[in-house]
Write a protein that holds these residues in place. Structure first.
Motif, PDB file in Angstrom:
ATOM      1  N   LEU A 240       0.827  -1.203   0.000  1.00  8.56           N
ATOM      2  CA  LEU A 240       0.000   0.000   0.000  1.00  8.56           C
ATOM      3  C   LEU A 240       0.861   1.252   0.000  1.00  8.56           C
ATOM      4  N   TYR A 241       1.945   1.193   0.725  1.00  9.35           N
ATOM      5  CA  TYR A 241       2.836   2.351   0.790  1.00  9.35           C
ATOM      6  C   TYR A 241       3.487   2.604  -0.575  1.00  9.35           C
ATOM      7  N   LYS A 242       3.894   1.519  -1.264  1.00  9.56           N
ATOM      8  CA  LYS A 242       4.487   1.666  -2.592  1.00  9.56           C
ATOM      9  C   LYS A 242       3.485   2.256  -3.581  1.00  9.56           C
ATOM     10  N   ALA A 243       2.222   1.917  -3.399  1.00 12.18           N
ATOM     11  CA  ALA A 243       1.186   2.430  -4.290  1.00 12.18           C
ATOM     12  C   ALA A 243       0.780   3.860  -3.942  1.00 12.18           C
ATOM     13  N   GLY A 244       1.402   4.420  -2.928  1.00 13.23           N
ATOM     14  CA  GLY A 244       1.091   5.787  -2.527  1.00 13.23           C
ATOM     15  C   GLY A 244      -0.195   5.923  -1.753  1.00 13.23           C
ATOM     16  N   ILE A 245      -0.669   4.813  -1.207  1.00 13.03           N
ATOM     17  CA  ILE A 245      -1.914   4.838  -0.434  1.00 13.03           C
ATOM     18  C   ILE A 245      -1.578   4.934   1.046  1.00 13.03           C
ATOM     19  N   GLU A 246      -2.051   5.964   1.689  1.00 11.61           N
ATOM     20  CA  GLU A 246      -1.823   6.157   3.111  1.00 11.61           C
ATOM     21  C   GLU A 246      -3.149   6.439   3.813  1.00 11.61           C
ATOM     22  N   GLY A 247      -3.133   6.303   5.124  1.00 14.67           N
ATOM     23  CA  GLY A 247      -4.337   6.572   5.907  1.00 14.67           C
ATOM     24  C   GLY A 247      -4.795   5.338   6.671  1.00 14.67           C
ATOM     25  N   SER A 248      -6.029   5.343   7.079  1.00 13.10           N
ATOM     26  CA  SER A 248      -6.588   4.256   7.876  1.00 13.10           C
ATOM     27  C   SER A 248      -7.343   3.277   6.982  1.00 13.10           C
ATOM     28  N   THR A 249      -7.350   2.038   7.384  1.00 14.30           N
ATOM     29  CA  THR A 249      -8.119   1.025   6.658  1.00 14.30           C
ATOM     30  C   THR A 249      -9.557   1.018   7.147  1.00 14.30           C
ATOM     31  N   PHE A 250     -10.473   0.675   6.235  1.00 18.30           N
ATOM     32  CA  PHE A 250     -11.886   0.626   6.595  1.00 18.30           C
ATOM     33  C   PHE A 250     -12.404  -0.795   6.417  1.00 18.30           C
ATOM     34  N   TYR A 251     -13.067  -1.284   7.445  1.00 19.27           N
ATOM     35  CA  TYR A 251     -13.733  -2.579   7.400  1.00 19.27           C
ATOM     36  C   TYR A 251     -15.214  -2.361   7.704  1.00 19.27           C
ATOM     37  N   PRO A 252     -16.123  -2.895   6.918  1.00 17.44           N
ATOM     38  CA  PRO A 252     -17.535  -2.930   7.359  1.00 17.44           C
ATOM     39  C   PRO A 252     -17.632  -3.699   8.676  1.00 17.44           C
ATOM     40  N   ASP A 253     -18.560  -3.324   9.510  1.00 13.58           N
ATOM     41  CA  ASP A 253     -18.649  -3.903  10.851  1.00 13.58           C
ATOM     42  C   ASP A 253     -18.718  -5.427  10.818  1.00 13.58           C
ATOM     43  N   ALA A 254     -19.548  -5.965   9.942  1.00 13.93           N
ATOM     44  CA  ALA A 254     -19.713  -7.420   9.895  1.00 13.93           C
ATOM     45  C   ALA A 254     -18.425  -8.107   9.473  1.00 13.93           C
ATOM     46  N   ASP A 255     -17.713  -7.511   8.502  1.00 11.33           N
ATOM     47  CA  ASP A 255     -16.459  -8.105   8.031  1.00 11.33           C
ATOM     48  C   ASP A 255     -15.370  -8.009   9.097  1.00 11.33           C
ATOM     49  N   GLU A 256     -15.320  -6.871   9.779  1.00 12.69           N
ATOM     50  CA  GLU A 256     -14.314  -6.719  10.839  1.00 12.69           C
ATOM     51  C   GLU A 256     -14.522  -7.744  11.945  1.00 12.69           C
ATOM     52  N   TYR A 257     -15.791  -7.936  12.327  1.00 11.85           N
ATOM     53  CA  TYR A 257     -16.081  -8.909  13.376  1.00 11.85           C
ATOM     54  C   TYR A 257     -15.727 -10.321  12.921  1.00 11.85           C
ATOM     55  N   ALA A 258     -16.058 -10.647  11.674  1.00  9.20           N
ATOM     56  CA  ALA A 258     -15.791 -11.989  11.166  1.00  9.20           C
ATOM     57  C   ALA A 258     -14.298 -12.276  11.122  1.00  9.20           C
ATOM     58  N   VAL A 259     -13.514 -11.310  10.626  1.00  5.93           N
ATOM     59  CA  VAL A 259     -12.066 -11.515  10.528  1.00  5.93           C
ATOM     60  C   VAL A 259     -11.433 -11.583  11.920  1.00  5.93           C
TER      61      VAL A 259
END
Length: 301
Positions: A240-259
């Motif tokens: 992600l850093y190489k691609a120039g993407i910075e910041g916070s990651t976002f997970y939908p609530d259901a996906d975050e809980y499942a993972v």
């Protein structure tokens, strides 16, 4: 509340067999040791006898140390915190939650057990100071030994009956029985003389017993991993850093809980939630994969 006397009655996450109430071993655990519990109750009983004797102008009042005068404070603190820790299972906490400022932001009443453990531990220290080898304590010690032996017999018989989850009852019952027997023996062999060496030896044995009890109850509760879990950069973050993407990651609530909870974290076991494997097989790589998944808040590691 039975876990206050038998901490592994419902299993333990370190052995992968915990199935207690709300599936959370840590927040519902108020164990301070069977001996400490006995001493705390002894302190409360001694204070009540002192007050009763004081009201009768009995000479007994002169034999109570100054520390006994603070027993009511810690006793009330322990009682209130215990009642509030029951949460919605009593009518008290909902009223406090609704009408006492600040409590409306507190949604985990079981955590109030930290006040219970502190207050009861201090009461246990006072109880140890007040403990004397009297005829009453000798009689109670004998009853305790008898009760402990009965629990050991019950635990042995339960081994042929209890299967599955309830098999943890056997270990918890046996532990409580052994504790009661040993506490009774310690009370019976307490030196009655004021000889310093004998008193010191007996106190050392009591301290070692209390420490061993707490170590056994919490053995495996703090597993370790390799230090590189916290120092090595994740491949996903590098890409992600190489691609120039910075910041916070976002997970939908259901996906975050499942993972988070279906794949990695479990309240019942330190083993991976999605795998039925031996705890000894859990490697640092498994937890590093959790970092690779970029689960929110894992960046603080």
């Amino acid at each position: 509340m039975i876990s206050f006397l038998a901490p592994r009655f419902f299993g333990h996450p370190a052995t992968g067999d915990y199935w207690g109430y709300c599936c959370n071993y840590w927040e519902d655990n108020g164990y301070i040791g069977v001996l400490a519990m006995v001493l705390a109750l002894s302190a409360s009983a001694s204070w009540l006898r002192w007050r009763w004797s004081a009201n009768r102008h009995d000479a007994f009042i002169g034999h109570v140390p100054l520390s006994a005068t603070i027993v009511p404070f810690f006793g009330v603190a322990a009682f209130i915190s215990l009642v509030l820790a029951f949460g919605a299972h009593t009518p008290i906490y909902p009223l406090v939650f609704r009408y006492v400022p600040g409590f409306g932001q507190f949604q985990a009443p079981a955590r109030l057990l930290c006040i219970w453990t502190l207050a009861m531990s201090l009461l246990a220290g006072i109880g140890a100071e007040l403990w004397r080898p009297t005829a009453r304590t000798v009689g109670l010690a004998r009853y305790g030994i008898a009760a402990g032996l009965a629990l050991l017999v019950a635990a042995g018989a339960a081994g042929a009956v209890l299967k599955g989850q309830t098999a943890t009852f056997r270990l918890g019952t046996a532990q409580l029985g052994i504790s009661l027997v040993l506490i009774g023996v310690l009370a019976l062999i307490q030196p009655r003389s004021a000889e310093r060496n004998r008193q010191l030896c007996w106190s050392t044995v009591v301290l070692l017993f209390l420490a061993a009890d707490l170590v056994w109850a919490n053995w495996g509760a703090n597993p370790t991993v390799r230090s590189w879990l916290y120092t090595r950069s994740t491949r996903s973050a590098q890409e992600l850093y190489k691609a120039g993407i910075e910041g916070s990651t976002f997970y939908p609530d259901a996906d975050e809980y499942a993972v988070t909870f279906d794949r990695y974290l479990s309240f019942q076991s330190f083993a991976p939630a999605s795998q039925n494997i031996n705890l000894d097989c859990v490697t640092t790589e498994h937890w590093f994969n959790m970092r690779e998944a970029l689960v929110p808040d894992t960046g603080i590691l």
